[in-house]
Enzyme design. Structure first.
Site, PDB file in Angstrom:
ATOM      1  N   HIS A 119       5.567  -6.073 -15.505  1.00  0.00           N
ATOM      2  CA  HIS A 119       4.263  -5.920 -14.857  1.00  0.00           C
ATOM      3  C   HIS A 119       3.239  -6.865 -15.490  1.00  0.00           C
ATOM      4  O   HIS A 119       2.443  -7.507 -14.798  1.00  0.00           O
ATOM      5  CB  HIS A 119       3.768  -4.478 -14.998  1.00  0.00           C
ATOM      6  CG  HIS A 119       4.524  -3.475 -14.196  1.00  0.00           C
ATOM      7  ND1 HIS A 119       4.637  -3.542 -12.824  1.00  0.00           N
ATOM      8  CD2 HIS A 119       5.201  -2.350 -14.568  1.00  0.00           C
ATOM      9  CE1 HIS A 119       5.339  -2.506 -12.379  1.00  0.00           C
ATOM     10  NE2 HIS A 119       5.702  -1.776 -13.421  1.00  0.00           N
ATOM     11  N   HIS A 152      10.335  -3.166 -19.268  1.00  0.00           N
ATOM     12  CA  HIS A 152       9.865  -2.781 -17.935  1.00  0.00           C
ATOM     13  C   HIS A 152       8.383  -3.100 -17.783  1.00  0.00           C
ATOM     14  O   HIS A 152       7.973  -3.768 -16.829  1.00  0.00           O
ATOM     15  CB  HIS A 152      10.121  -1.290 -17.728  1.00  0.00           C
ATOM     16  CG  HIS A 152       9.710  -0.770 -16.388  1.00  0.00           C
ATOM     17  ND1 HIS A 152      10.607  -0.535 -15.377  1.00  0.00           N
ATOM     18  CD2 HIS A 152       8.487  -0.443 -15.885  1.00  0.00           C
ATOM     19  CE1 HIS A 152       9.968  -0.085 -14.305  1.00  0.00           C
ATOM     20  NE2 HIS A 152       8.671  -0.016 -14.595  1.00  0.00           N
ATOM     21  N   GLU A 153       7.580  -2.624 -18.731  1.00  0.00           N
ATOM     22  CA  GLU A 153       6.134  -2.833 -18.622  1.00  0.00           C
ATOM     23  C   GLU A 153       5.763  -4.297 -18.816  1.00  0.00           C
ATOM     24  O   GLU A 153       4.765  -4.763 -18.255  1.00  0.00           O
ATOM     25  CB  GLU A 153       5.389  -1.945 -19.623  1.00  0.00           C
ATOM     26  CG  GLU A 153       5.630  -0.448 -19.442  1.00  0.00           C
ATOM     27  CD  GLU A 153       5.388   0.041 -18.019  1.00  0.00           C
ATOM     28  OE1 GLU A 153       4.560  -0.559 -17.310  1.00  0.00           O
ATOM     29  OE2 GLU A 153       6.049   1.022 -17.607  1.00  0.00           O
ATOM     30  N   GLU A 159       6.742  -3.763  -8.914  1.00  0.00           N
ATOM     31  CA  GLU A 159       7.891  -3.067  -9.498  1.00  0.00           C
ATOM     32  C   GLU A 159       9.116  -3.969  -9.537  1.00  0.00           C
ATOM     33  O   GLU A 159       9.972  -3.831 -10.419  1.00  0.00           O
ATOM     34  CB  GLU A 159       8.186  -1.791  -8.715  1.00  0.00           C
ATOM     35  CG  GLU A 159       9.143  -0.832  -9.398  1.00  0.00           C
ATOM     36  CD  GLU A 159       8.603  -0.265 -10.699  1.00  0.00           C
ATOM     37  OE1 GLU A 159       9.419   0.170 -11.537  1.00  0.00           O
ATOM     38  OE2 GLU A 159       7.374  -0.263 -10.895  1.00  0.00           O
TER      39      GLU A 159
END
Length: 534
Positions: A297, A293-294, A323
């Site tokens: 980004h 997820h990170e 996101e």
């Protein structure tokens, strides 16, 4: 002694000098003024980056005793950055450069910089520096208190912080009055052009389609996920997670992975984009999916074109688009069959005792299990947005004054029961679970998660249309084509375009729930052997 004449004369001289200086500046070529603008913006960027370093340190390695000073230090840097952001000279430079920008192509770096810097300046001058410092100090103090209050299930400890956060959020909105809804300025700060009414309409449309899908799947037997529970050493989980995101394209020469309470990505410069994760040695997946997820980004930030660094253009265009990348890499890619066709053998080699006897289909169903749950960050793709909608509605009630902060725990339990059919036994699994409201503001943030989910499918569908071979490459552990498409269509542009503009440029259509719902129906219809066609 008569000083009046001297004062007036001095004022006259000062005015003459200022006029001369302005005249000289007006005669300067646009390129010189642009260089001066960039120099000033770089100073602001450096101060913001220093503030981010302090936040990262507070969330990772800072000893508890540093919290009080850290709040003061952060407030000082925020105030200094804001004071430079509202300097009248900066405004004058932007005024003088406007004719120059008008003669340039709209999507040129220079025209975009002047346009976005002007927009930021006009927002910044509405905020007093004292307010910015107070908000920063509260955010640091509140976060520090939350790291202790949540494990202790102590909502009472957070009550004064949350009450101040609501007050500060209303105060922020007041600087941008008139507005239709008090949350509008807060939402616009994260999603430019988005309003409360637009979010409500989007959520109503999505909810009407999601609820039947949730009900249809909930009527089926819940697949077991016991294979994800056991003993999984922290070093092995971290090594596996990091190896995966490096294959995605995350550049560890320009980043690093660390642990924290609530995973996040932090950018200090183009050469320093860090990610954090958390590890549960009794449950596989928390570290991996948080890291993926990170990394989404981070891939976005590492992909911004180099010439934009140190300017307002040098970061992602909005929280929702940002996101979309974390959800794309975590869910659309990272929970997909093609991904695990390559990585499941690697996982079995990493944890042979845990996964040797677990079949591929069993594992895929386990990591995509749909089940109503209490914790947002643990929620599956199908029910996740119900968590977001609940939080969005609650924060609107707080901002409107219809819900008192002290009544939030009970309101949370009631809404969870109504929406998901279960309620938390304590506040640790209820209204204390998310850090967002305990970082100094309430409102304007949660809607970006659902916008990100919607856009993740829309961007991926556009990538597949342009590069149909992407799924076959993913099944081989190759992500270069997908990464390049995203970098070319999204990442490199930074903030040059507003969210709606960027979506249109990349996909040819405005934001739409259609690709997202089609993605959910196809994926979970196959997993649960259901006909989820609308």
């Amino acid at each position: 002694m008569n000083t009046t004449g001297k004062t007036k004369a001095g004022t006259g001289v000062a005015r003459a000098r200022a006029a001369t200086a302005k005249g000289t500046r007006n005669r300067q070529p646009a390129e010189t003024k642009l260089a001066e603008l960039k120099r000033r913006l770089l100073e602001i960027s450096d101060l913001a980056a220093a503030r981010s370093v302090l936040r990262w340190d507070q969330a990772t390695y800072m000893p508890r005793g540093g919290a009080h000073a850290r709040a003061r230090q952060g407030a000082t840097l925020s105030r200094l950055a804001h004071e430079k952001s509202v300097d009248a000279v900066l405004g004058t430079l932007l005024d003088e450069l406007s004719p120059y920008a008008a003669g340039l192509p709209y999507d040129s770096d220079e025209a975009s910089l002047i346009r976005i810097a002007r927009r930021d300046f006009e927002k910044a001058i509405k905020l007093p520096s004292a307010y910015v410092a107070r908000a920063s100090a509260l955010g640091s103090a509140s976060y520090d208190a939350w790291t202790r209050a949540r494990p202790a299930n102590d909502f009472a400890a957070m009550l004064p912080f949350l009450e101040k956060a609501v007050d500060l959020s209303r105060e922020y909105a007041g600087f941008f009055a008139p507005y239709k809804h008090v949350a509008d300025p807060l939402i616009d700060a994260d999603e430019e052009g988005m309003t409360t009414d637009l979010v409500r309409s989007l959520f109503a449309e999505l909810r009407s389609e999601l609820v039947p899908i949730v009900r249809a799947i909930s009527d089926q037997p819940v697949p077991g996920d016991g294979c994800l529970r056991g003993s999984f050493s922290e070093p092995a989980q971290l090594d596996f997670s990091l190896s995966v995101v490096k294959q995605f394209g995350y550049d560890t020469d320009r980043g690093r992975l660390d642990k924290t309470h609530h995973p996040f990505c932090a950018k200090f410069s183009a050469g320093d984009v860090r990610i954090t994760t958390r590890v549960d040695e009794k449950h596989f997946g928390d570290a991996l999916f948080s890291t993926m997820h990170e990394s989404g980004h981070a891939l976005y930030e590492q992909g911004v074109a180099a010439p934009l660094e140190g300017t307002p253009l040098g970061t992602g265009t909005s929280a929702g688009v940002h996101e979309s990348q974390s959800r794309l890499w975590e869910n659309v890619v990272g929970r997909g069959r093609a991904f695990w066709e390559h990585f499941y053998p690697v996982l079995r080699d990493t944890f042979p005792d845990q996964f040797r006897q677990i079949g591929f289909e069993t594992f895929c169903r386990a990591i995509n299990k749909v089940q109503r749950s209490l914790i947002r960050t643990d929620a599956d793709e199908v029910t996740y947005n119900l968590h977001i909608m609940m939080r969005f509605d609650l924060e609107l009630e707080l901002l409107e004054g219809h819900l008192r902060v002290r009544d939030l725990p009970e309101a949370w339990r009631a809404r969870m029961q109504a929406d998901l059919g279960l309620a938390p036994a304590d506040d640790r699994e209820g209204c204390l679970q998310d850090v967002h409201w305990y970082g100094g503001t309430v409102g304007g943030g949660f809607q970006s998660y659902t916008i990100g989910n919607i856009l993740s499918a829309q961007f991926y569908a556009a990538a597949l249309e342009a590069r149909p071979g992407i799924p076959l490459e993913i099944a081989k552990g190759e992500f270069g084509t997908l990464h390049r498409w995203l970098r070319e269509q999204l990442y490199q542009h930074g903030r040059k375009f507003q969210p709606g503009e960027l979506v249109m440029r990349a996909t040819g259509e405005p934001m739409s729930t259609t690709p997202y719902l089609a993605y959910l129906r196809a994926k979970y219809g196959e997993l649960y052997r259901l006909d989820l066609a609308s």
